[in-house]
Every structure is written in structure tokens, then in C-alpha cells.
Write a protein that holds these residues in place. Sequence first.
Motif, PDB file in Angstrom:
ATOM      1  N   ILE A  45     -15.252  15.010 -41.713  1.00 13.31           N
ATOM      2  CA  ILE A  45     -14.618  15.075 -40.398  1.00 13.31           C
ATOM      3  C   ILE A  45     -13.098  15.187 -40.501  1.00 13.31           C
ATOM      4  O   ILE A  45     -12.439  15.731 -39.611  1.00 13.31           O
ATOM      5  CB  ILE A  45     -15.012  13.848 -39.557  1.00 13.31           C
ATOM      6  CG1 ILE A  45     -14.712  14.098 -38.069  1.00 13.31           C
ATOM      7  CG2 ILE A  45     -14.337  12.579 -40.075  1.00 13.31           C
ATOM      8  CD1 ILE A  45     -15.275  13.023 -37.163  1.00 13.31           C
TER       9      ILE A  45
ATOM     10  N   LEU B  78     -12.027  24.717 -40.747  1.00 14.72           N
ATOM     11  CA  LEU B  78     -11.559  23.551 -41.473  1.00 14.72           C
ATOM     12  C   LEU B  78     -10.071  23.627 -41.716  1.00 14.72           C
ATOM     13  O   LEU B  78      -9.481  24.703 -41.787  1.00 14.72           O
ATOM     14  CB  LEU B  78     -12.294  23.433 -42.809  1.00 14.72           C
ATOM     15  CG  LEU B  78     -13.808  23.273 -42.716  1.00 14.72           C
ATOM     16  CD1 LEU B  78     -14.385  23.137 -44.119  1.00 14.72           C
ATOM     17  CD2 LEU B  78     -14.171  22.064 -41.882  1.00 14.72           C
TER      18      LEU B  78
ATOM     19  N   TYR C   2     -22.959  12.819 -36.661  1.00 11.66           N
ATOM     20  CA  TYR C   2     -22.662  14.234 -36.899  1.00 11.66           C
ATOM     21  C   TYR C   2     -23.757  15.134 -36.338  1.00 11.66           C
ATOM     22  O   TYR C   2     -23.514  16.298 -35.987  1.00 11.66           O
ATOM     23  CB  TYR C   2     -22.479  14.487 -38.399  1.00 11.66           C
ATOM     24  CG  TYR C   2     -23.774  14.449 -39.185  1.00 11.66           C
ATOM     25  CD1 TYR C   2     -24.536  15.597 -39.376  1.00 11.66           C
ATOM     26  CD2 TYR C   2     -24.261  13.251 -39.703  1.00 11.66           C
ATOM     27  CE1 TYR C   2     -25.743  15.560 -40.068  1.00 11.66           C
ATOM     28  CE2 TYR C   2     -25.461  13.208 -40.397  1.00 11.66           C
ATOM     29  CZ  TYR C   2     -26.194  14.357 -40.581  1.00 11.66           C
ATOM     30  OH  TYR C   2     -27.393  14.315 -41.259  1.00 11.66           O
TER      31      TYR C   2
ATOM     32  N   ARG D 207     -17.915  15.098 -31.822  1.00 10.98           N
ATOM     33  CA  ARG D 207     -16.532  15.543 -32.017  1.00 10.98           C
ATOM     34  C   ARG D 207     -15.649  15.129 -30.840  1.00 10.98           C
ATOM     35  O   ARG D 207     -14.542  14.613 -31.014  1.00 10.98           O
ATOM     36  CB  ARG D 207     -16.536  17.063 -32.179  1.00 10.98           C
ATOM     37  CG  ARG D 207     -15.230  17.727 -32.557  1.00 10.98           C
ATOM     38  CD  ARG D 207     -15.540  19.182 -32.910  1.00 10.98           C
ATOM     39  NE  ARG D 207     -14.373  19.931 -33.286  1.00 10.98           N
ATOM     40  CZ  ARG D 207     -13.740  20.777 -32.480  1.00 10.98           C
ATOM     41  NH1 ARG D 207     -14.155  20.931 -31.236  1.00 10.98           N
ATOM     42  NH2 ARG D 207     -12.703  21.467 -32.924  1.00 10.98           N
TER      43      ARG D 207
ATOM     44  N   GLY E 298      -9.313  24.545 -30.391  1.00  6.96           N
ATOM     45  CA  GLY E 298     -10.269  25.167 -31.282  1.00  6.96           C
ATOM     46  C   GLY E 298     -10.378  26.638 -30.931  1.00  6.96           C
ATOM     47  O   GLY E 298      -9.552  27.184 -30.192  1.00  6.96           O
TER      48      GLY E 298
ATOM     49  N   ASP F  99     -11.776  18.638 -39.834  1.00 10.95           N
ATOM     50  CA  ASP F  99     -11.967  19.267 -38.525  1.00 10.95           C
ATOM     51  C   ASP F  99     -10.599  19.419 -37.857  1.00 10.95           C
ATOM     52  O   ASP F  99      -9.851  18.440 -37.744  1.00 10.95           O
ATOM     53  CB  ASP F  99     -12.882  18.392 -37.672  1.00 10.95           C
ATOM     54  CG  ASP F  99     -13.219  19.020 -36.336  1.00 10.95           C
ATOM     55  OD1 ASP F  99     -12.283  19.357 -35.585  1.00 10.95           O
ATOM     56  OD2 ASP F  99     -14.418  19.164 -36.040  1.00 10.95           O
TER      57      ASP F  99
ATOM     58  N   THR G 264     -16.551   9.718 -42.546  1.00  9.36           N
ATOM     59  CA  THR G 264     -17.064  10.881 -43.262  1.00  9.36           C
ATOM     60  C   THR G 264     -18.109  10.417 -44.263  1.00  9.36           C
ATOM     61  O   THR G 264     -17.850   9.557 -45.110  1.00  9.36           O
ATOM     62  CB  THR G 264     -15.945  11.667 -43.975  1.00  9.36           C
ATOM     63  OG1 THR G 264     -16.519  12.746 -44.713  1.00  9.36           O
ATOM     64  CG2 THR G 264     -15.136  10.797 -44.919  1.00  9.36           C
TER      65      THR G 264
END
Length: 492
Positions: A388, A31, A331, A338, A458, A391, A356
Motif C-alpha cells: 500500500i 505505483l 485489500y 483505499r 489518480g 499507492d 502492507t
Amino acid sequence: MTHARTTRSRRRQAGRAVAAMAAAGLTAAGLVATATPASSEPSSAAEEPAAAADVAHGDVILTMFQWTWTAVAEECASTIGPAGIDAVQVSPPQEHIQGAAWWTSYQPVSYQIESKLGTREEFEAMVDACGEAGVGVVADAVINHTTGADQGAGTGVAGTSFAVDDFPGVPYTAADFNDCRENIANYGDRDEVQNCRLVSLQDLRTGSPDVQDKIAGYLNDLLDLGVQGFRIDAAKHMPAEDLAAIKAKLSDPDVYWVQEAIGAGGEPIQPSEYVGSGDVHEFDYARQLKNAFGGQLAGLRGVADGKLPSDQAGVFVTNHDTERNGETLTYKDGDAYRLATVFMLAFPYGSPSLYTGYTFDDKDAGAPGATATSVPDADCDGGAWSCIQRDPAVAGMVRFHHAVQGTDLTDWWDDGGDRIAFGRGDAGFVALNNGDGEAEHTYTTSLPAGEYTNVAAGEGAAATYTVAADGTFTATVPANSAVALLPAGADG
């Protein structure tokens, strides 16, 4: 007005500057760390009241479904403003029926700004706090109907009494509702769709100047509190000319305005009817994303074909209705959801809305811990809320979206299946891999030679890439992941 808009512009720029300084953090897995927003005003303006950023077509909007006003305010300051998100869309703020289910928020009994999500004072404080963070507020406006006739008589969450055809808190009486007292049964009948009851909800006579004045009074009250835009719920169930008339009565008739007009083949009412007064949500876009990210991505090059013009379309991956009826990704789809969000923020079509909400098994379930009259603040640390905006890939792609704004689609590449790539002129480039294994490829771009940062990185993904003099670079994109390049050190 000119000074206020200049002030709001400085606030937005300050929020984006914080996002740029945090860019390195956005490339890490996990996060986004919360940050204290930088001061957005010079000392000479320190005593001015908070003013939300102006919301415009093309801005990134975060829909915060069933978030309390207090929680929204905190998130604007800690995460949303620093991430460069332009606006939040909040759930309906008017008084509604009692009940823990989420849909009670969509059954008005008065136009008081008192709901289970917070008080009028908390709403105003939220708008101010978000404005200080450079974030505008868009309110979900329920103006097609009041509560359902099946509710009979009762008391709203703020104590206002109501009964069928009798809403003293507005006030509305029988003359303010359409003559049809049946539920909509035939969506092929325009008159029935726009003048009868949607699942028992009492249908307002929006063609009446008196009803229009009452609705406009409610929306003007929200504008006075600093709201910068409206999402018009159930727009399809109101004639487009009625909505245009209501908007013309607003203190700011140029306010951002996006309408829920769900299109379906063969029906007489189509989304294109509503573009005269503002943007319209393009549901077919979200449906196509679900099909592509559940199948093959190559066809997304033509995702805008046959849809509303880009400068009039609001786009999304999911919303509070479609995540419950299975119409779009949610989700629960994990990496596909994503990646679809990454694509939406990178592709040059429409105004993107992030979403969200909270996790659920029962589609009627209210927010975690909701009672008949209250909702606890959202908690992004417990797994019950989707969050979200925290993220790192999504936050990085908001930066990408702003950096490439106004550029065209270039250098499309696909493998005929689950891997695609495209550029945004000389400003940025993105590659998506929706496959199960990593994929290496040398991409041809229109980027100038130099060093670039992967703002969608990521865990396990390289943070920087070098574009050669001929515009090429080689990347290995991990499974179910993306590489999105911006010039190293760019502030987006």
C-alpha cells in the motif's frame, strides 16, 4: 541524547523534503516510482552511526507484516522514507517455533533476535538503513506468553530447545507462568482472561518482578539496537499495571508504546484501562470504517464519538488479525479499502497505521514462499504483496496528513449518503466519493484563495484546482475516488 534527537529530526525532514520533490509523481496513476533518498546529514556528521527518527503520537506508521529485515531496509530507502512515512512496524523479531504459518511468529521460545524474518545482524542493519531514510522502527512485542502448551517440546528457528514450562533460552520455568493451565473460555471473567491461556499459549506471570525483568531485558536489547517503539501484542491479557511496571524498567521509559487491547461491549476489560502507559489501538474505529464504506459515509463526521481520546488512540483500517477474521476492510475490498485509508489520513483523530501484507486465501497461510524457518523477501511487482505504501493516493495522503497536522475539522459537507467533504482549517481540504458515478459539487472551504494540488489524484482526476476569494472551488470527483487539496508547491 539531545544531539541524537537533533540528528534524527534532520533525517526526518530530509525524508519529507524528498517526498515534496516527488509530489508530482504521487498524483499519477499506478505505483510510486522508487527514489534514492537524499543525503540527510551534513558532511561533518557523515561518520555518525545511523539513528532512527523519534516516533511520536500522531506519526504515520506502516505495519509491514511478515516482511524480512532485508526487504524492510530496502523499502525504507527506496519508498517509505521518500514518501514521508514516519515509522515502520515490523513483525515480532524474537526466536519462535518453526512453521510456515504466519502465527508461528507470535509463539516465542527465546528472546534472541533470530527469526524466520532474519538474523540479529540483518535486524540491526535494517534499523540503521531505515534511520538513514528518516524512518523509525516499531517492533511488535509478544510478551504475554510463550509458545502453546499444545506444541509440547521442540526446537525454535534458531535452534533453541523448549518444552512445556521449560524455556532455557530465556530462561523461564514453571514458576514463571500463571497457575491457570486452562484455555480462556469466559471473556466476562477478568481473572480468566488475564491469567489463563489464550488458545493454549502459555501465559506468563507478568506480575512477577523476575518475569518483568526478563521481558524488560528483551525490550531494552531492542532499544539498544535502535528500535523507537513497541506494539504490545495481546495487551488485554495482561493487567495494565503489569505493563506499566515493565515499561518503567526500560532504558527509555518514554518510548512510543501502543497496545492491542480489543474492546467488546459487556466485557470487564476495556481499552481505556491501558492509556496510562501509552497509546491503545481503537478497534471500533476500524469496524466503523468498514460499516461506512460498505454503506454510507455521512455518519463518519462522528467517527470519534465514544472512543478513546484522540491523543491516546492508534487507528487503522486493517491489521493482520482483522483482515483474516473479516472484522475490517482489507485489500480484497479494493476501492473502498483505499478510500478508507484516504479518510483515515485526512480526518483529525488518532495516530494512523497503514498496513502492507500479502494476498491470501487460507487465513493461516504464511507469506509467499515461506518455509518452516525462512521467508523470502517481499516483492511488490508480482501481485502477491499488497504494498500500500506504493499507492499514489496513499503516499499523497501521507503528505496531506503531515501538512494539516494540528488543525481542526472544519467545513463538513455530506449529501446524506456516499459523498462527504471536510476541511482541516486553512491548511487543506478533502472530498470523498464512495459512489458508483462521478459527482460534481461546489465546496465551501476555509482555504485562502489560490492554486491547489490534488495529492490524492489518480487516473482521470484533475491535478490542480483554483480556490476563489470566497473560499469555494468546484470539483468533479470520480467514482470511488477522492480529491485532497494542498497549496501548490507545499512540501507537506
